[in-house]
Design an enzyme around this catalytic site. Structure first.
Site, short mmCIF file in Angstrom:
data_model
loop_
_atom_site.label_atom_id
_atom_site.label_comp_id
_atom_site.label_asym_id
_atom_site.label_seq_id
_atom_site.Cartn_x
_atom_site.Cartn_y
_atom_site.Cartn_z
N GLN A 100 4.04 3.69 -2.12
CA GLN A 100 4.10 4.43 -3.38
C GLN A 100 4.01 3.49 -4.59
O GLN A 100 3.43 3.83 -5.61
CB GLN A 100 5.40 5.25 -3.45
CG GLN A 100 5.45 6.20 -4.64
CD GLN A 100 6.82 6.87 -4.81
OE1 GLN A 100 7.78 6.54 -4.13
NE2 GLN A 100 6.90 7.81 -5.74
N LYS B 23 19.93 -2.60 2.70
CA LYS B 23 19.84 -2.98 1.28
C LYS B 23 21.05 -3.83 0.88
O LYS B 23 20.91 -4.82 0.16
CB LYS B 23 19.75 -1.74 0.39
CG LYS B 23 18.41 -1.01 0.45
CD LYS B 23 17.24 -1.85 -0.03
CE LYS B 23 15.96 -1.05 -0.15
NZ LYS B 23 14.76 -1.91 -0.22
N ASP C 60 -0.19 -5.71 3.33
CA ASP C 60 0.49 -4.60 4.01
C ASP C 60 0.14 -4.69 5.49
O ASP C 60 -0.80 -5.39 5.87
CB ASP C 60 0.02 -3.24 3.44
CG ASP C 60 1.05 -2.12 3.67
OD1 ASP C 60 1.72 -1.72 2.71
OD2 ASP C 60 1.19 -1.66 4.82
N TYR D 81 19.15 2.44 6.10
CA TYR D 81 18.45 2.00 4.90
C TYR D 81 19.43 1.34 3.93
O TYR D 81 19.19 0.24 3.43
CB TYR D 81 17.78 3.21 4.27
CG TYR D 81 17.01 2.96 3.00
CD1 TYR D 81 15.79 2.32 3.01
CD2 TYR D 81 17.51 3.43 1.77
CE1 TYR D 81 15.07 2.13 1.84
CE2 TYR D 81 16.80 3.24 0.61
CZ TYR D 81 15.58 2.58 0.63
OH TYR D 81 14.88 2.41 -0.53
N LEU E 55 0.81 -1.22 0.00
CA LEU E 55 0.00 0.00 0.00
C LEU E 55 0.85 1.27 0.00
O LEU E 55 0.37 2.35 0.32
CB LEU E 55 -0.95 0.00 1.21
CG LEU E 55 -1.97 -1.15 1.24
CD1 LEU E 55 -2.87 -1.03 2.46
CD2 LEU E 55 -2.83 -1.15 -0.03
N ASP F 42 2.10 -8.39 8.70
CA ASP F 42 3.27 -7.69 9.24
C ASP F 42 4.49 -8.51 8.85
O ASP F 42 4.53 -9.72 9.10
CB ASP F 42 3.12 -7.63 10.78
CG ASP F 42 4.29 -6.92 11.44
OD1 ASP F 42 5.32 -6.67 10.77
OD2 ASP F 42 4.17 -6.61 12.64
N ILE F 43 5.46 -7.88 8.25
CA ILE F 43 6.61 -8.59 7.72
C ILE F 43 7.44 -9.25 8.85
O ILE F 43 8.24 -10.16 8.62
CB ILE F 43 7.47 -7.64 6.83
CG1 ILE F 43 8.34 -8.43 5.87
CG2 ILE F 43 8.29 -6.68 7.65
CD1 ILE F 43 7.57 -9.24 4.89
P1 NAD Z 1 6.61 3.07 0.78
O1 NAD Z 1 7.27 3.58 2.02
O2 NAD Z 1 5.74 3.99 0.03
O3 NAD Z 1 5.78 1.77 1.14
C1 NAD Z 1 6.27 0.78 1.99
C2 NAD Z 1 5.11 0.01 2.58
O4 NAD Z 1 5.64 -0.90 3.55
C3 NAD Z 1 4.07 0.89 3.30
O5 NAD Z 1 2.80 0.73 2.72
C4 NAD Z 1 4.12 0.39 4.73
O6 NAD Z 1 2.86 0.36 5.36
C5 NAD Z 1 4.68 -1.01 4.56
N1 NAD Z 1 5.27 -1.52 5.80
C6 NAD Z 1 5.98 -0.85 6.73
N2 NAD Z 1 6.25 -1.64 7.77
C7 NAD Z 1 5.72 -2.86 7.48
C8 NAD Z 1 5.66 -4.10 8.17
N3 NAD Z 1 6.21 -4.26 9.38
N4 NAD Z 1 5.04 -5.13 7.57
C9 NAD Z 1 4.46 -4.98 6.35
N5 NAD Z 1 4.47 -3.82 5.66
C10 NAD Z 1 5.09 -2.78 6.22
O7 NAD Z 1 7.77 2.47 -0.14
P2 NAD Z 1 7.79 2.37 -1.74
O8 NAD Z 1 8.24 3.69 -2.25
O9 NAD Z 1 6.56 1.77 -2.25
O10 NAD Z 1 9.03 1.39 -1.92
C11 NAD Z 1 8.89 0.01 -2.19
C12 NAD Z 1 10.27 -0.60 -2.28
O11 NAD Z 1 11.04 0.08 -3.28
C13 NAD Z 1 11.09 -0.52 -1.00
O12 NAD Z 1 11.88 -1.68 -0.88
C14 NAD Z 1 12.00 0.65 -1.25
O13 NAD Z 1 13.19 0.55 -0.50
C15 NAD Z 1 12.27 0.52 -2.72
N6 NAD Z 1 12.70 1.79 -3.32
C16 NAD Z 1 11.81 2.81 -3.47
C17 NAD Z 1 12.24 4.02 -4.02
C18 NAD Z 1 11.30 5.17 -4.19
O14 NAD Z 1 11.74 6.25 -4.59
N7 NAD Z 1 10.02 5.00 -3.91
C19 NAD Z 1 13.57 4.16 -4.42
C20 NAD Z 1 14.45 3.11 -4.24
C21 NAD Z 1 14.00 1.91 -3.71
#
Ligand code: NAD
Length: 333
Positions: free
Chosen positions: A30, A163, A52, A159, A28, A70-71
């Site tokens: 981005q 990774k 999520d 972070y 849920l 929950d992860i």
């Molecule tokens: P986001 O922060 O928008 O979404 C992450 C989701 O993880 C959230 O919906 C949150 O509720 C969920 N979450 C948090 N804790 C949790 C838990 N304990 N159990 C289950 N879910 C949990 O992140 P995003 O932008 O959608 O990114 C997705 C992936 O892409 C991530 O691995 C991120 O590191 C990677 N990434 C994103 C970007 C970017 O610019 N958006 C850039 C590089 C890498």
């Protein structure tokens, strides 16, 4: 332990040739809903399980199966995988870079323990697994322009550290157990219809909303901070292409991917041109500047292009700005 918990810790798995039923974690945020909808159009709505820790809205529930997970709760994830005959995972749960520096314990829990849990489950149940990495996996000692796939990786954010650990564990299980582990190092992802989740490149989304709403934006990065970026549609389509590619096409588990580089000043000049000459930007760098200073200005992704035909369509700042303005205006109507 219950019957669905595999005790088979270090088995060698046989890789699936295809994936049919996919679980998306952290779905849920981005990127999750966009990835789910694109994957559903290929595999069928009922074959992609979004999950999520948060509750979904009713619109999301209508589009296909959702499970609250929950992860950190490994047993529930394993039960979901078993009961729904899942054979592929897209693991998106994360605490992003800027948020992670504010909440270090949470970042360690979700980004490190969470990745351990899901990799272990993928290994034990023979699942194909995709986990995004990030340009945040690089650090202050990494070369910043056209950063190669294989180079120094000494990140100094939680972070980034998580990774690198995730990449290495995935590669380890790939070599040792045949796990079909796949990862892309994303640049900053820019989207008009979903808000960013607390990363260092969030300014490049926020700036458009601020321009449209009040013609003014205070940027948390300095005006000449160049960073690698990609538009969300490219991120989603290329991720799906990579996730579904035959394993034989891949000569490595982890690839850089990149599309555009710009600075806040360049982006704001383009917004002035396309939106309003009155648009004003001021700069008030905060703790995120320190993070941005350690990240690549651009990444070399030639291996992704040659191995599995990575091909982002939106590759100029002007086309990005026109796309973002039209998406946000349409959404606000
Ligand atoms: P986001 O922060 O928008 O979404 C992450 C989701 O993880 C959230 O919906 C949150 O509720 C969920 N979450 C948090 N804790 C949790 C838990 N304990 N159990 C289950 N879910 C949990 O992140 P995003 O932008 O959608 O990114 C997705 C992936 O892409 C991530 O691995 C991120 O590191 C990677 N990434 C994103 C970007 C970017 O610019 N958006 C850039 C590089 C890498």
């Amino acid at each position: 332990p219950p019957f669905y918990v595999s005790k088979n810790l270090f088995s060698t798995t046989r890789q699936q040739q295809t994936v049919n039923r996919v679980l998306i974690t952290g779905g849920l945020g981005q990127l999750g809903r966009g990835i789910a909808s694109s994957l559903r159009s290929k595999l069928g709505d009922s074959n992609v399980f979004l999950s999520d820790i948060k509750d979904p809205d009713s619109e999301t529930l209508k589009q296909g199966p959702f499970v609250r997970l929950d992860i950190i709760d490994k047993e529930s994830i394993e039960k979901t995988v078993f009961e729904n005959k899942i054979d592929g995972v897209i693991h998106l749960s994360a605490i992003l870079s800027a948020l992670g520096e504010k909440h270090p314990q949470k970042a360690i829990e979700v980004n490190i323990r969470g990745a351990e849990n899901i990799l272990d489950i993928a290994k034990n149940h023979n699942l194909r697994i995709f986990i995004p990495s990030s340009m945040g996996a690089f650090g202050p000692s990494t070369v910043k322009d056209s950063t190669p796939d294989l180079t120094i990786m000494r990140p100094n954010t939680l972070y980034g550290i998580a990774k690198v650990y995730m990449e290495l564990m995935g590669e380890y299980y790939n070599q040792k157990n045949g796990l079909d582990f796949r990862s892309l190092r994303y640049p900053g992802i820019i989207s008009g219809d979903t808000p960013p989740g607390g990363g260092t490149t969030d300014y490049a989304v926020d700036i458009f909303h601020a321009a449209i709403e009040k013609n003014q934006y205070t940027c948390f990065l300095k005006k000449d901070t160049y960073l690698a970026m990609m538009y969300v549609d490219d991120c989603i389509s290329e991720t799906i292409k990579f996730f579904l590619a035959p394993r034989e096409q891949l000569s490595q588990c982890v690839y850089n991917v990149d599309a555009i580089s710009f600075s806040p000043e360049e982006l704001s000049n383009e917004i002035k041109k396309q939106w309003s000459p009155e648009f004003e930007i001021s700069y008030k760098p905060d703790y995120r500047q320190k993070i941005a200073d350690t990240w690549p200005r651009s990444m070399c992704d030639s291996k992704a292009r040659s191995d599995w035909n990575f091909y982002p369509k939106l590759t100029s700042t002007s086309s990005l700005v026109s796309k973002m303005l039209s998406v946000i205006k349409r959404r606000n109507e």
